[in-house]
Scaffold this active site. Sequence first.
Site, PDB file in Angstrom:
ATOM      1  N   GLN A  22      -0.544  55.113  25.597  1.00 47.74           N
ATOM      2  CA  GLN A  22      -1.268  55.553  26.792  1.00 47.74           C
ATOM      3  C   GLN A  22      -1.985  56.887  26.581  1.00 47.74           C
ATOM      4  O   GLN A  22      -2.747  57.326  27.441  1.00 47.74           O
ATOM      5  CB  GLN A  22      -0.302  55.668  27.976  1.00 47.74           C
ATOM      6  N   CYS A  63       3.623  45.994  31.965  1.00 45.64           N
ATOM      7  CA  CYS A  63       4.554  45.342  31.032  1.00 45.64           C
ATOM      8  C   CYS A  63       5.630  44.543  31.762  1.00 45.64           C
ATOM      9  O   CYS A  63       6.259  43.668  31.177  1.00 45.64           O
ATOM     10  CB  CYS A  63       5.223  46.392  30.145  1.00 45.64           C
ATOM     11  N   THR A  74      -0.561  37.381   6.101  1.00 48.28           N
ATOM     12  CA  THR A  74      -1.952  37.731   5.829  1.00 48.28           C
ATOM     13  C   THR A  74      -2.487  38.701   6.871  1.00 48.28           C
ATOM     14  O   THR A  74      -2.341  38.474   8.073  1.00 48.28           O
ATOM     15  CB  THR A  74      -2.826  36.458   5.812  1.00 48.28           C
TER      16      THR A  74
END
Length: 278
Positions: free
Chosen positions: A74, A219, A132
């Site tokens: 943040q 969240c 990857t």
Amino acid sequence: KGEAQVTYLDVNKRGLIDLVTFKKAIKAQTVLVTIIYVNNEIGTIQPIKNIGKYLKEINKKRKRPIYFHTDATQAINYLDCRVNNLNVDLLSLTGHKINAPKGIGALYVREGVKIIRQMDGGGQEKGLRSGTENVPYIVGIGKALQLTEEDKIKKAKKVALLRDRLIKGVLQIPGVSLTGDKLVRSPHIASFLVDGVEGEAMILALSELGIIASTGSACSAADLAPSHVLTALGIPPEKSHGSLRFSLGKETTPGEIDLVIKVLPGIIKNLRVMAPKF
């Protein structure tokens, strides 16, 4: 074996840790300190630079250094996140907060800090994480970080002025209070408690007018439990359910702020009328 002893620090009513208590919590066996830079719900800024400076000094007298990590997710958009200025050894961030593609993040690790790989497999990421690499996203977050640093102070001041405008207007509504520190807060977060109204009802009413807000942090949007952040501030559950959080951006305009200030009083008034009386 394989277990760690963790010390959790309390915060005051503004969401700040106490530096005296923090220093007393340091033990001979302490190996890591991790503290969020800016709280994502109330916007309070922790004194990361001072903490890092203190740890740097006491590490000179210790055989085993204490590593210092901060979550700057943040903070990266608006605050100074130069690791040498902050005196941190590790700094984590996520890309979508700075307009990088969703799903990419970064961890700064100071040279000499030893970390253990999360998953076994290939030798990617210097043996620390197999799989990857997502090259386009890595390029994206690199460019986003570069752009974020351009005129950062100027942009932060602009957003802070809009935040203050929003806070001043919303606090004119009876039964509304500010959460977090009044001054030591990130430029882009304004969070409130509204008496007699459920936060979920407010964000639905605002959404119908094209205004996006949240109750608690993004969240935990699907979690109906009281906010653990507000609980830590000493706010009882019946009050924390009336939390309302606005997150501003660099593209936010004065007109958008004024729209919120205009429509929110009526929304709160109507919801209070409809609220069940006990």
